[in-house]
Design a protein around this motif. Structure first.
Motif, PDB file in Angstrom:
ATOM      1  N   SER A  59      73.924 -46.972  18.584  1.00  0.00           N
ATOM      2  CA  SER A  59      72.988 -45.638  17.748  1.00  0.00           C
ATOM      3  C   SER A  59      73.367 -44.225  17.175  1.00  0.00           C
ATOM      4  O   SER A  59      73.142 -44.045  16.080  1.00  0.00           O
ATOM      5  N   MET A  60      74.920 -44.490  17.735  1.00  0.00           N
ATOM      6  CA  MET A  60      75.167 -42.652  17.785  1.00  0.00           C
ATOM      7  C   MET A  60      76.444 -43.371  16.110  1.00  0.00           C
ATOM      8  O   MET A  60      76.086 -42.160  15.497  1.00  0.00           O
ATOM      9  N   TYR A  61      76.305 -44.149  16.223  1.00  0.00           N
ATOM     10  CA  TYR A  61      77.496 -44.571  14.945  1.00  0.00           C
ATOM     11  C   TYR A  61      76.499 -44.793  13.379  1.00  0.00           C
ATOM     12  O   TYR A  61      76.602 -44.706  12.537  1.00  0.00           O
ATOM     13  N   SER A  62      75.555 -45.298  13.703  1.00  0.00           N
ATOM     14  CA  SER A  62      73.839 -45.918  13.011  1.00  0.00           C
ATOM     15  C   SER A  62      74.202 -44.236  12.004  1.00  0.00           C
ATOM     16  O   SER A  62      73.499 -43.747  11.322  1.00  0.00           O
TER      17      SER A  62
ATOM     18  N   THR B  18      71.933 -36.786  18.646  1.00  0.00           N
ATOM     19  CA  THR B  18      71.334 -36.013  19.983  1.00  0.00           C
ATOM     20  C   THR B  18      71.108 -36.703  20.890  1.00  0.00           C
ATOM     21  O   THR B  18      71.070 -36.370  22.271  1.00  0.00           O
ATOM     22  N   THR B  19      70.379 -37.780  21.043  1.00  0.00           N
ATOM     23  CA  THR B  19      69.787 -38.521  22.396  1.00  0.00           C
ATOM     24  C   THR B  19      70.980 -39.333  22.529  1.00  0.00           C
ATOM     25  O   THR B  19      71.292 -39.280  23.579  1.00  0.00           O
ATOM     26  N   SER B  20      71.333 -40.019  21.567  1.00  0.00           N
ATOM     27  CA  SER B  20      72.398 -40.657  22.130  1.00  0.00           C
ATOM     28  C   SER B  20      73.369 -39.924  23.367  1.00  0.00           C
ATOM     29  O   SER B  20      73.846 -40.453  24.046  1.00  0.00           O
ATOM     30  N   ASP B  21      73.377 -38.995  22.693  1.00  0.00           N
ATOM     31  CA  ASP B  21      74.564 -38.272  23.727  1.00  0.00           C
ATOM     32  C   ASP B  21      74.038 -37.652  24.695  1.00  0.00           C
ATOM     33  O   ASP B  21      74.463 -37.800  26.329  1.00  0.00           O
TER      34      ASP B  21
END
Length: 259
Positions: free
Chosen positions: A4-7, A245-248
């Motif tokens: 999700s972060m890369y997306s 932000t959520t992925s982090d």
């Protein structure tokens, strides 16, 4: 790392490019003959999670830019009252030349220099239907008009009679695929292999168009549409940044599992 972060990163980059396209359109809202651009997205490859069952289980890996297209719909005409200001009512482009290089344009704010050459304000020669520079001898003609067929009709200084100026038909190019033209700058376009094999240079009648004298074609940018697309791009950028932000935060929780 989370997909999700890369997306989210790919989404932010794409919406940033979309804002670049929108900003350029808005900055050219009053540019003569400007054609707006649009941007389209496509999804990237998906990762297979499992091949069991009837339907594949896949997770997408973000988005990418599929195309940035120029929209060649006509803009509205503005009356100027200047005889050398021309607009194309229909399809086609004016053809201008500089140092042997030919360019296409919808910007018809032309001038006649002291030697009688019909030119752009940048000094490019306007070509006739045979591909030659147009010249209007000032010592021979006291005045001239340009009709809807693009023919330049001059009034002889000797007796006041009118005649069509030799080689004085404004050339109109009709490439097979206008969307394939490359923007050169200065409201000019360059031919490419995608646009067609040749200019198809001829008269306005050949291009099934007419030429309006004393008028200019304005930009086809619609500010209402551009501002709406800007809001969409802004919200898309914010949503993708929230994904990152959520992925982090999730990664932080994983790191904190062992204290």
């Amino acid at each position: 790392m989370l997909r999700s972060m890369y997306s989210g990163v790919s989404g932010m980059k794409n919406f940033q490019t979309k804002l670049d396209v929108i900003g350029n359109n808005i900055s050219n809202v009053n540019t003569i003959g400007y054609k707006k651009s649009t941007i389209n997205f496509q999804d990237l490859l998906s990762q297979n999670m499992s091949n069991s069952g009837n339907n594949p289980m896949q997770v997408g890996l973000g988005s990418a830019i599929s195309s940035i297209n120029v929209v060649h719909t006509p803009g509205s005409s503005m009356s100027t009252g200047v005889g050398t200001d021309l607009t194309i009512m229909g399809e086609g482009f004016f053809v201008v030349e500089n140092n042997g290089e030919q360019y296409l344009t919808r910007s018809g704010n032309f001038i006649v220099n002291d030697s009688g050459a019909l030119m752009t304000p940048q000094g490019y020669n306007v070509l006739n239907s045979q591909g030659n520079p147009i010249n209007i001898p000032a010592d021979k003609y006291s005045s001239f008009v340009i009709n809807r067929e693009g023919e330049i009709v001059g009034k002889l200084a000797s007796d006041g009679s009118e005649e069509k100026i030799p080689g004085g038909t404004v050339g109109i190019a009709a490439p097979a695929n206008p969307e394939g033209l490359r923007k050169f700058g200065g409201s000019l376009y360059q031919m490419t292999a995608s646009a067609g094999e040749n200019l198809n240079l001829g008269t306005a009648t050949n291009a099934k168009s007419e030429i309006g004298s004393g008028m200019l074609e304005m930009s086809n940018v619609d500010l209402t549409e551009e501002f709406t697309e800007m809001i969409i791009a802004q919200r898309g950028f914010q949503a993708n940044s929230r994904t990152i932000t959520t992925s982090d935060e999730i990664l932080q929780e994983v790191v904190n599992l062992k204290r």
